[in-house]
Design a protein around this motif. Structure first.
Motif, PDB file in Angstrom:
ATOM      1  N   ARG A 107       0.835  -1.212   0.000  1.00  0.00           N
ATOM      2  CA  ARG A 107       0.000   0.000   0.000  1.00  0.00           C
ATOM      3  C   ARG A 107       0.862   1.251   0.000  1.00  0.00           C
ATOM      4  NH1 ARG A 107      -4.823  -0.217   4.287  1.00  0.00           N
ATOM      5  NH2 ARG A 107      -5.224   1.765   3.216  1.00  0.00           N
ATOM      6  N   LEU A 108       1.943   1.193   0.759  1.00  0.00           N
ATOM      7  CA  LEU A 108       2.850   2.343   0.839  1.00  0.00           C
ATOM      8  C   LEU A 108       3.439   2.655  -0.535  1.00  0.00           C
ATOM      9  CD1 LEU A 108       3.847   3.983   3.390  1.00  0.00           C
ATOM     10  CD2 LEU A 108       5.973   2.736   3.131  1.00  0.00           C
ATOM     11  N   LEU A 109       3.847   1.623  -1.253  1.00  0.00           N
ATOM     12  CA  LEU A 109       4.417   1.813  -2.589  1.00  0.00           C
ATOM     13  C   LEU A 109       3.397   2.410  -3.550  1.00  0.00           C
ATOM     14  CD1 LEU A 109       6.436  -1.503  -2.786  1.00  0.00           C
ATOM     15  CD2 LEU A 109       7.426   0.772  -2.953  1.00  0.00           C
ATOM     16  N   LYS A 110       2.153   1.966  -3.454  1.00  0.00           N
ATOM     17  CA  LYS A 110       1.116   2.486  -4.340  1.00  0.00           C
ATOM     18  C   LYS A 110       0.808   3.950  -4.041  1.00  0.00           C
ATOM     19  CE  LYS A 110      -1.113  -1.966  -5.185  1.00  0.00           C
ATOM     20  NZ  LYS A 110      -2.318  -2.808  -4.968  1.00  0.00           N
ATOM     21  N   GLU A 111       0.806   4.319  -2.774  1.00  0.00           N
ATOM     22  CA  GLU A 111       0.464   5.688  -2.392  1.00  0.00           C
ATOM     23  C   GLU A 111       1.587   6.688  -2.622  1.00  0.00           C
ATOM     24  OE1 GLU A 111      -1.893   6.812   0.962  1.00  0.00           O
ATOM     25  OE2 GLU A 111      -2.307   4.712   1.455  1.00  0.00           O
ATOM     26  N   PHE A 112       2.832   6.237  -2.440  1.00  0.00           N
ATOM     27  CA  PHE A 112       3.938   7.187  -2.459  1.00  0.00           C
ATOM     28  C   PHE A 112       4.887   7.040  -3.649  1.00  0.00           C
ATOM     29  CE2 PHE A 112       2.549   7.148   1.916  1.00  0.00           C
ATOM     30  CZ  PHE A 112       2.686   8.459   2.330  1.00  0.00           C
ATOM     31  N   PHE A 113       4.939   5.869  -4.285  1.00  0.00           N
ATOM     32  CA  PHE A 113       5.944   5.628  -5.319  1.00  0.00           C
ATOM     33  C   PHE A 113       5.376   5.342  -6.705  1.00  0.00           C
ATOM     34  CE2 PHE A 113       8.048   4.639  -1.343  1.00  0.00           C
ATOM     35  CZ  PHE A 113       9.347   5.118  -1.510  1.00  0.00           C
ATOM     36  N   ASP A 114       4.345   4.528  -6.784  1.00  0.00           N
ATOM     37  CA  ASP A 114       3.834   4.053  -8.077  1.00  0.00           C
ATOM     38  C   ASP A 114       3.325   5.208  -8.937  1.00  0.00           C
ATOM     39  OD1 ASP A 114       3.408   2.020  -9.868  1.00  0.00           O
ATOM     40  OD2 ASP A 114       1.454   1.449  -9.067  1.00  0.00           O
ATOM     41  N   GLU A 115       4.013   5.431 -10.044  1.00  0.00           N
ATOM     42  CA  GLU A 115       3.705   6.549 -10.952  1.00  0.00           C
ATOM     43  C   GLU A 115       3.760   7.898 -10.229  1.00  0.00           C
ATOM     44  OE1 GLU A 115      -0.055   5.541 -12.893  1.00  0.00           O
ATOM     45  OE2 GLU A 115       1.121   4.808 -14.600  1.00  0.00           O
ATOM     46  N   LYS A 116       4.622   7.972  -9.223  1.00  0.00           N
ATOM     47  CA  LYS A 116       4.818   9.219  -8.471  1.00  0.00           C
ATOM     48  C   LYS A 116       6.278   9.648  -8.609  1.00  0.00           C
ATOM     49  CE  LYS A 116       0.713   8.846  -6.293  1.00  0.00           C
ATOM     50  NZ  LYS A 116       0.330   7.469  -6.602  1.00  0.00           N
ATOM     51  N   PRO A 117       6.579  10.930  -8.397  1.00  0.00           N
ATOM     52  CA  PRO A 117       7.964  11.410  -8.490  1.00  0.00           C
ATOM     53  C   PRO A 117       8.938  10.669  -7.575  1.00  0.00           C
ATOM     54  CG  PRO A 117       6.450  13.260  -8.458  1.00  0.00           C
ATOM     55  CD  PRO A 117       5.629  12.040  -8.171  1.00  0.00           C
ATOM     56  N   LEU A 118       8.459  10.200  -6.431  1.00  0.00           N
ATOM     57  CA  LEU A 118       9.335   9.540  -5.470  1.00  0.00           C
ATOM     58  C   LEU A 118       9.914   8.239  -6.008  1.00  0.00           C
ATOM     59  CD1 LEU A 118      10.372  10.030  -2.576  1.00  0.00           C
ATOM     60  CD2 LEU A 118       8.502   8.567  -1.749  1.00  0.00           C
TER      61      LEU A 118
END
Length: 260
Positions: free
Chosen positions: A117-128
């Motif tokens: 969930r953390l990866l989806k909220e903060f990383f997946d298709e995100k700048p991070l």
């Protein structure tokens, strides 16, 4: 410590499995749980990352293991509480400590439930995602299409994706086939598509006597699972009776530095 160029955000596995414990969540200030986190989870799972980055391990109100089997009877709410702590801890980490440094996400069991969930909220298709070295999603079935832009990695030199595996004794299967069939099964010894390994390739695992045993086991990749041989080392007789073969294998994360 100043020479470390990356950060490791580690989310520990389910440690509250006592059937007599009627709590759905363990308070963050629970001393017994804190001892398990530091002297079991961190010692045997997070320690391989010590030379790869600064390790951040947030205490969280972990859900009892029954939450998975009683999902509709309080389990879902318990897992939500646990994840809220992990999420808030990660936000604090980003705001106060990261400072643009590369990130490794490492997790096991319930930790992987939360790290997905953390990866989806903060990383997946995100700048991070540009800062993501690798995500080690161990102990839960993770499909190759779990994320939109974070892909499975099949080469030791790859970065920016994830690896995942579930270890069982050779020839053994979990009862629920839907849990593991078709899941990503990374070879945690060679980090490529090799289906088998030799004893010489095994870099070792840390046992409870604080000794590292090398060249102790071989693995075989099957659909959704890593099958392991019985470890060959001086303490194996006691290990058999303690029934901790799976735990001993799962603590080995292998060649972390290849991801930096």
């Amino acid at each position: 410590m100043n020479a470390l160029k990356a950060d490791v955000f580690y989310i520990y596995p389910t440690l509250n499995t006592d059937k007599k414990d009627i709590r759905w969540n363990v308070p963050i200030n629970d001393k017994e749980q804190q001892e398990k986190v530091l002297n079991t989870a961190v010692k045997y799972q997070a320690s391989p990352f010590a030379t790869s980055g600064k390790i951040y391990v947030p205490y969280y109100r972990q859900a009892h293991v029954r939450s998975y089997t009683l999902l509709n009877e309080g389990g879902k709410e318990a897992l939500e509480i646990a994840y809220s702590d992990v999420k808030n801890a990660f936000k604090t980490y980003l705001e106060k400590y990261n400072n643009g440094r590369p990130i490794i996400i490492a997790s096991h069991s319930q930790g992987t439930t939360h790290s997905r969930r953390l990866l989806k909220e903060f990383f997946d298709e995100k700048p991070l995602q540009k800062q993501l070295i690798a995500a080690y999603l161990v102990g839960m079935g993770v499909k190759s299409n779990e994320f939109k832009s974070i892909k499975p990695m099949y080469n030791p030199a790859e970065t920016g994706g994830f690896v995942s595996w579930n270890t069982y004794k050779k020839g053994k299967f979990p009862k629920n086939k839907d849990w593991y069939k078709g899941s990503v099964t990374t070879n945690p010894i060679t980090w490529n598509n090799a289906k088998t390994t030799s004893l010489e390739q095994h870099k070792g695992f840390l046992y409870t006597n604080d000794k590292l045993y090398k060249n102790a086991l071989t693995i075989e990749i099957t659909d959704g699972l890593v099958w392991s041989s019985n470890p060959k080392f001086p303490m194996r007789f006691f290990m058999f009776f303690l029934k901790i073969i799976t735990q001993a294998i799962s603590i080995y994360f292998g060649k972390i530095l290849s991801k930096i």
